[in-house]
Design a protein around this motif. Structure first.
Motif, mmCIF file in Angstrom:
data_model
loop_
_atom_site.group_PDB
_atom_site.id
_atom_site.type_symbol
_atom_site.label_atom_id
_atom_site.label_comp_id
_atom_site.label_asym_id
_atom_site.label_seq_id
_atom_site.Cartn_x
_atom_site.Cartn_y
_atom_site.Cartn_z
ATOM 1 N N ALA A 121 -2.921 90.618 56.688
ATOM 2 C CA ALA A 121 -2.702 90.042 58.015
ATOM 3 C C ALA A 121 -3.582 88.817 58.228
ATOM 4 C CB ALA A 121 -2.970 91.089 59.094
ATOM 5 N N LEU A 122 -4.801 88.850 57.736
ATOM 6 C CA LEU A 122 -5.682 87.684 57.834
ATOM 7 C C LEU A 122 -5.104 86.501 57.060
ATOM 8 C CD1 LEU A 122 -9.131 89.472 57.478
ATOM 9 C CD2 LEU A 122 -8.308 88.237 59.497
ATOM 10 N N GLN A 123 -4.506 86.767 55.911
ATOM 11 C CA GLN A 123 -3.872 85.704 55.127
ATOM 12 C C GLN A 123 -2.664 85.130 55.868
ATOM 13 O OE1 GLN A 123 -3.052 87.071 51.115
ATOM 14 N NE2 GLN A 123 -5.082 87.989 50.953
ATOM 15 N N VAL A 124 -1.868 86.003 56.487
ATOM 16 C CA VAL A 124 -0.714 85.546 57.262
ATOM 17 C C VAL A 124 -1.177 84.686 58.427
ATOM 18 C CG1 VAL A 124 1.173 86.305 58.767
ATOM 19 C CG2 VAL A 124 0.772 87.454 56.584
ATOM 20 N N ALA A 125 -2.223 85.118 59.121
ATOM 21 C CA ALA A 125 -2.750 84.346 60.249
ATOM 22 C C ALA A 125 -3.216 82.967 59.795
ATOM 23 C CB ALA A 125 -3.883 85.102 60.928
ATOM 24 N N LEU A 139 -2.069 81.274 57.216
ATOM 25 C CA LEU A 139 -0.874 80.486 56.912
ATOM 26 C C LEU A 139 -0.190 80.004 58.191
ATOM 27 C CD1 LEU A 139 0.598 82.576 53.971
ATOM 28 C CD2 LEU A 139 -0.389 80.270 53.832
ATOM 29 N N LEU A 140 -0.116 80.857 59.210
ATOM 30 C CA LEU A 140 0.476 80.447 60.480
ATOM 31 C C LEU A 140 -0.328 79.322 61.126
ATOM 32 C CD1 LEU A 140 1.535 83.908 61.915
ATOM 33 C CD2 LEU A 140 3.058 82.060 61.159
ATOM 34 N N THR A 141 -1.629 79.380 60.992
ATOM 35 C CA THR A 141 -2.479 78.311 61.516
ATOM 36 C C THR A 141 -2.167 76.997 60.803
ATOM 37 O OG1 THR A 141 -4.220 79.860 62.135
ATOM 38 C CG2 THR A 141 -4.880 77.563 61.823
ATOM 39 N N GLN A 142 -1.996 77.049 59.486
ATOM 40 C CA GLN A 142 -1.634 75.848 58.737
ATOM 41 C C GLN A 142 -0.266 75.329 59.163
ATOM 42 O OE1 GLN A 142 -2.080 76.147 54.447
ATOM 43 N NE2 GLN A 142 -3.798 77.554 54.696
ATOM 44 N N LEU A 143 0.701 76.223 59.334
ATOM 45 C CA LEU A 143 2.035 75.820 59.786
ATOM 46 C C LEU A 143 1.969 75.199 61.174
ATOM 47 C CD1 LEU A 143 4.137 78.843 58.524
ATOM 48 C CD2 LEU A 143 4.486 76.448 57.878
ATOM 49 N N ASP A 144 1.120 75.729 62.023
ATOM 50 C CA ASP A 144 0.997 75.226 63.388
ATOM 51 C C ASP A 144 0.534 73.772 63.418
ATOM 52 O OD1 ASP A 144 1.600 76.016 65.943
ATOM 53 O OD2 ASP A 144 -0.354 76.905 66.351
ATOM 54 N N LEU A 186 1.628 71.554 61.562
ATOM 55 C CA LEU A 186 2.804 70.748 61.228
ATOM 56 C C LEU A 186 3.792 70.643 62.384
ATOM 57 C CD1 LEU A 186 3.446 72.199 57.672
ATOM 58 C CD2 LEU A 186 2.185 70.122 58.279
ATOM 59 N N GLY A 187 3.617 71.483 63.379
ATOM 60 C CA GLY A 187 4.523 71.494 64.526
ATOM 61 C C GLY A 187 4.500 72.852 65.193
ATOM 62 N N ASN A 188 5.373 73.023 66.146
ATOM 63 C CA ASN A 188 5.400 74.244 66.930
ATOM 64 C C ASN A 188 5.857 75.448 66.105
ATOM 65 O OD1 ASN A 188 5.159 75.712 69.337
ATOM 66 N ND2 ASN A 188 7.349 75.514 69.737
ATOM 67 N N VAL A 189 5.094 76.539 66.163
ATOM 68 C CA VAL A 189 5.455 77.809 65.547
ATOM 69 C C VAL A 189 5.770 78.773 66.682
ATOM 70 C CG1 VAL A 189 4.663 79.739 64.129
ATOM 71 C CG2 VAL A 189 4.001 77.399 63.529
ATOM 72 N N LEU A 198 9.886 81.066 63.887
ATOM 73 C CA LEU A 198 10.428 79.717 63.725
ATOM 74 C C LEU A 198 9.279 78.771 63.427
ATOM 75 C CD1 LEU A 198 12.824 79.742 66.790
ATOM 76 C CD2 LEU A 198 13.403 80.183 64.403
ATOM 77 N N VAL A 199 9.429 78.017 62.340
ATOM 78 C CA VAL A 199 8.422 77.042 61.930
ATOM 79 C C VAL A 199 9.132 75.706 61.749
ATOM 80 C CG1 VAL A 199 7.001 78.801 60.814
ATOM 81 C CG2 VAL A 199 8.667 77.566 59.461
ATOM 82 N N PRO A 200 8.382 74.613 61.718
ATOM 83 C CA PRO A 200 9.032 73.320 61.533
ATOM 84 C C PRO A 200 9.919 73.304 60.279
ATOM 85 C CG PRO A 200 6.739 73.010 62.128
ATOM 86 C CD PRO A 200 6.936 74.477 61.864
ATOM 87 N N GLY A 201 11.214 73.132 60.470
ATOM 88 C CA GLY A 201 12.141 73.010 59.357
ATOM 89 C C GLY A 201 12.625 74.302 58.734
#
Length: 61
Positions: free
Chosen positions: A20-24, A26-31, A33-36, A44-47
């Motif tokens: 879960a810490l790894q997922v969090a 990754l979500l922070t990195q995706l964020d 790039l744009g709205n998650v 939903l992530v950018p693209g």
């Protein structure tokens, strides 16, 4: 559902927390790039969209 002893439950919970810490992270990195956006059964992530398929596995579209 857990069917083992208390020790194996604790080990699984620790493993789940680590993932879960790894997922969090990754979500922070995706964020950056744009709205998650999270909705039941999908993220939903950018693209792209991360969602469950009919078998219950996570997929990216």
């Amino acid at each position: 559902m857990h069917t083992g002893d208390a020790r194996s439950l604790q080990e699984k919970e620790e493993q789940a927390r680590t993932l879960a810490l790894q997922v969090a992270a990754l979500l922070t990195q995706l964020d950056t790039l744009g709205n998650v956006t999270a909705a039941p059964g999908r993220i939903l992530v950018p693209g792209a969209e991360i969602s469950r398929d009919l078998s219950g596995a996570w997929t990216v579209r």
